[in-house]
Scaffold this active site. Structure first.
Site, short mmCIF file in Angstrom:
data_model
loop_
_atom_site.label_atom_id
_atom_site.label_comp_id
_atom_site.label_asym_id
_atom_site.label_seq_id
_atom_site.Cartn_x
_atom_site.Cartn_y
_atom_site.Cartn_z
N ARG A 19 0.81 -1.24 0.00
CA ARG A 19 0.00 0.00 0.00
C ARG A 19 0.84 1.28 0.00
O ARG A 19 0.38 2.34 0.42
CB ARG A 19 -0.98 0.02 1.17
N LYS B 297 2.50 11.90 -10.24
CA LYS B 297 1.56 11.14 -11.07
C LYS B 297 2.27 9.87 -11.52
O LYS B 297 3.32 9.94 -12.17
CB LYS B 297 1.13 11.95 -12.30
N GLU C 144 7.91 20.10 -23.31
CA GLU C 144 7.35 20.18 -21.95
C GLU C 144 7.88 21.42 -21.23
O GLU C 144 7.23 21.92 -20.30
CB GLU C 144 7.68 18.91 -21.16
N LYS D 237 6.29 24.16 -11.96
CA LYS D 237 5.47 22.96 -11.72
C LYS D 237 5.36 22.65 -10.23
O LYS D 237 4.28 22.29 -9.74
CB LYS D 237 6.04 21.75 -12.49
N GLU E 244 -4.95 17.44 -8.49
CA GLU E 244 -5.64 17.97 -9.67
C GLU E 244 -7.13 18.18 -9.45
O GLU E 244 -7.97 17.73 -10.23
CB GLU E 244 -5.38 17.07 -10.88
N ARG F 56 -4.07 22.32 -11.24
CA ARG F 56 -3.11 21.38 -11.85
C ARG F 56 -3.55 20.94 -13.24
O ARG F 56 -2.72 20.56 -14.07
CB ARG F 56 -2.86 20.17 -10.94
N ASN G 267 -2.04 20.35 -18.36
CA ASN G 267 -2.37 19.50 -19.51
C ASN G 267 -2.59 20.29 -20.78
O ASN G 267 -3.20 19.79 -21.74
CB ASN G 267 -3.62 18.68 -19.20
N HIS H 224 -2.63 18.57 -24.15
CA HIS H 224 -2.65 17.11 -23.97
C HIS H 224 -3.82 16.42 -24.65
O HIS H 224 -3.69 15.32 -25.16
CB HIS H 224 -2.68 16.77 -22.48
N HIS I 169 -2.74 13.63 -26.96
CA HIS I 169 -2.99 12.20 -26.70
C HIS I 169 -3.70 11.55 -27.88
O HIS I 169 -3.40 10.42 -28.25
CB HIS I 169 -3.82 12.01 -25.44
N HIS J 294 5.54 11.57 -27.13
CA HIS J 294 4.65 12.30 -26.23
C HIS J 294 4.90 13.82 -26.32
O HIS J 294 3.97 14.61 -26.49
CB HIS J 294 4.85 11.81 -24.79
P1 NAD Z 1 10.75 7.08 -22.50
O1 NAD Z 1 10.77 6.78 -21.07
O2 NAD Z 1 10.18 6.07 -23.43
O3 NAD Z 1 12.23 7.44 -22.97
C1 NAD Z 1 12.45 7.80 -24.30
C2 NAD Z 1 13.54 6.92 -24.95
O4 NAD Z 1 14.81 7.37 -24.49
C3 NAD Z 1 13.47 5.47 -24.59
O5 NAD Z 1 13.85 4.70 -25.72
C4 NAD Z 1 14.52 5.32 -23.49
O6 NAD Z 1 15.03 4.01 -23.37
C5 NAD Z 1 15.56 6.27 -23.98
N1 NAD Z 1 16.43 6.85 -22.95
C6 NAD Z 1 16.07 7.29 -21.74
N2 NAD Z 1 17.10 7.91 -21.16
C7 NAD Z 1 18.13 7.85 -22.02
C8 NAD Z 1 19.45 8.34 -21.99
N3 NAD Z 1 19.91 9.08 -20.99
N4 NAD Z 1 20.26 8.07 -23.05
C9 NAD Z 1 19.77 7.36 -24.12
N5 NAD Z 1 18.53 6.92 -24.22
C10 NAD Z 1 17.71 7.16 -23.17
O7 NAD Z 1 9.95 8.44 -22.79
P2 NAD Z 1 9.86 9.83 -22.03
O8 NAD Z 1 9.65 10.83 -23.09
O9 NAD Z 1 10.96 10.02 -21.06
O10 NAD Z 1 8.52 9.67 -21.19
C11 NAD Z 1 7.27 9.48 -21.81
C12 NAD Z 1 6.35 8.84 -20.80
O11 NAD Z 1 6.18 9.72 -19.71
C13 NAD Z 1 4.98 8.55 -21.34
O12 NAD Z 1 4.58 7.27 -20.91
C14 NAD Z 1 4.11 9.61 -20.70
O13 NAD Z 1 2.78 9.19 -20.51
C15 NAD Z 1 4.80 9.80 -19.40
N6 NAD Z 1 4.57 11.10 -18.77
C16 NAD Z 1 4.20 11.11 -17.47
C17 NAD Z 1 3.99 12.32 -16.82
C18 NAD Z 1 3.66 12.31 -15.36
O14 NAD Z 1 3.34 13.39 -14.82
N7 NAD Z 1 3.74 11.19 -14.69
C19 NAD Z 1 4.18 13.52 -17.50
C20 NAD Z 1 4.57 13.49 -18.84
C21 NAD Z 1 4.77 12.25 -19.46
N1 GLY Z 2 2.11 16.22 -16.53
C1 GLY Z 2 0.99 16.84 -15.92
C2 GLY Z 2 1.02 16.79 -14.43
O1 GLY Z 2 1.98 16.39 -13.82
O2 GLY Z 2 0.05 17.13 -13.83
#
Ligand code: NAD
Ligand code: GLY
Length: 363
Positions: free
Chosen positions: A123, A145, A187, A229, A239, A243, A247, A250, A254, A267
């Site tokens: 949990r 998140k 972003e 942020k 949110e 918050r 988005n 988004h 999306h 993304h």
């Molecule tokens: P990702 O995690 O897929 O990374 C992008 C690519 O870069 C991957 O192929 C990864 O293996 C590679 N990589 C990562 N670090 C590296 C490095 N230092 N050197 C070489 N390669 C590297 O994508 P992302 O853009 O980091 O994240 C996208 C994800 O984040 C989505 O799932 C999205 O929904 C999520 N997201 C979440 C939030 C949140 O608030 N939680 C906000 C925005 C996005």
């Molecule tokens: N990426 C949007 C949030 O963190 O709320």
């Protein structure tokens, strides 16, 4: 610009407040982050691309703990419930107790899944974010998140679960592919476009330095985006109101990402295109002036980001996906639009005909 030092900021959430450190060499600065680990067990969640590059930098910092790595295959397709189940099995195998810690070493995919696994185990146990993409540093690693995708849609299962610390080592960006780096810049622009006009002007002035990955410019961009942020998260962690502004772009983005099967459009690229469409819709609804949309378009172009929907996507299909967005209520489209740079707002009851017109003008 000069070589930057370590920048620290705090996400202020009372007893759950946590530090965010940004700078070079932080993964190897074991004493700094080890202090955030409270128990005797750690599960390091990473992926098959990032672990060979960066796991060795943190291994010595885990000395004395019972720990193991848990590696995902690379890609959004692996941000699944099935992999959360496997991560939980790895925690069980480790004998992890309530004071165990999950360490997320990777981009947003790893961070979201690792955070959700930490939220589920017993949990809720501690986790530390060690983001290695620009996108994760400026957005996903901060704010709590967490979650995974379901066959029915992206990020549909998840939890708010804040990390204990965020360790953003700028050295990791040296191996990040160009396209991923630029997606992260989207972003950064997003934060400024939503609520910080002065930061937006700074980005316009430093666009070339950012595109060239100038270390001091990158550091300042990350720090300013996160400062913004962190303030929003501190005021509205789950949110209930403000918050949702984070988005911007988004709902459009999306839909575009989904239509591209999460591979054709990254993304951050979806967010860039979505912000542009949100600006166009705002203009159409008489909320904003064309000059603001033009500045946004120019900045995105300078940073090498797309601002048009990829060819072949169908406006009606995109609208259908937008109807499924989590922000909608009572069957009405609820979108984040803006009154101009730094002045985003939530607009409910947007007519589908207006959205369709904007989509049709761009496909
Ligand atoms: P990702 O995690 O897929 O990374 C992008 C690519 O870069 C991957 O192929 C990864 O293996 C590679 N990589 C990562 N670090 C590296 C490095 N230092 N050197 C070489 N390669 C590297 O994508 P992302 O853009 O980091 O994240 C996208 C994800 O984040 C989505 O799932 C999205 O929904 C999520 N997201 C979440 C939030 C949140 O608030 N939680 C906000 C925005 C996005
Ligand atoms: N990426 C949007 C949030 O963190 O709320």
């Amino acid at each position: 610009m000069n070589q930057p030092a370590i920048h620290s900021l705090t996400v202020a959430l009372g007893p759950r407040s946590y530090p965010v450190w940004i700078g070079a060499g932080l993964l190897a600065d074991h004493a700094r982050w080890r202090a955030a680990l409270r128990g005797r067990h750690a599960l390091v969640i990473s992926n098959t691309t990032v672990a060979p590059l960066y796991l060795p930098r943190i291994e010595a910092g885990l000395h004395g703990l019972r720990w193991s790595p848990f590696l995902l295959d690379d890609g959004e397709a692996h941000k699944t419930f099935a992999n959360v189940g496997r991560a939980l099995a790895a925690l069980a195998e480790l004998g992890a107790t309530r004071d165990a810690c999950v360490i997320a070493l990777g981009g947003g995919v790893v961070g979201d899944l690792a955070g959700f696994s930490a939220a589920c185990w017993m949990r809720g146990i501690d986790f530390i974010q060690m983001p290695t993409t620009l996108l994760a540093m400026v957005d996903s690693a901060v704010g709590g998140k967490t979650g995974v995708n379901l066959p029915a849609g992206k990020n549909l299962a998840g939890a708010f679960h804040q990390p204990r610390a965020v360790v953003a080592d700028l050295d990791t960006l040296t191996t990040l592919p160009e396209r991923e780096y630029r997606a992260g810049l989207a972003e950064v622009v997003k934060g400024a476009a939503i609520g910080d006009a002065a930061f937006f002007a700074w980005l316009e002035q430093h666009a070339d330095a950012l595109a060239a990955r100038d270390p001091a410019a990158v550091m300042e961009a990350i720090a300013r985006k996160l400062q913004y942020k962190a303030g929003v998260v501190a005021r509205d962690e789950t949110e209930q109101g403000e918050r949702a502004l984070l988005n911007l772009g988004h709902t459009f983005g999306h839909a575009i990402e989904t239509t591209g099967n999460y591979t054709a459009v990254l993304h951050g690229e979806g967010v860039a295109i979505g912000m542009r469409l949100a600006a166009q819709l705002s203009e159409r609804l008489g909320l904003s002036q064309p000059a603001d949309g033009a500045r946004l378009q120019r900045l995105l172009e300078q940073l090498g980001l797309p601002s048009a929907i990829p060819p072949g996507m169908d406006a009606q299909q995109l609208l259908g996906l937008m109807r499924l967005d989590k922000k909608n209520s009572a069957g009405q489209l609820r979108l984040i639009l803006w009154r101009g740079i730094g002045r985003a707002e939530i607009v409910a009851g947007v007519a589908e005909a207006d959205v369709l017109a904007v989509l049709r003008a761009t496909v």
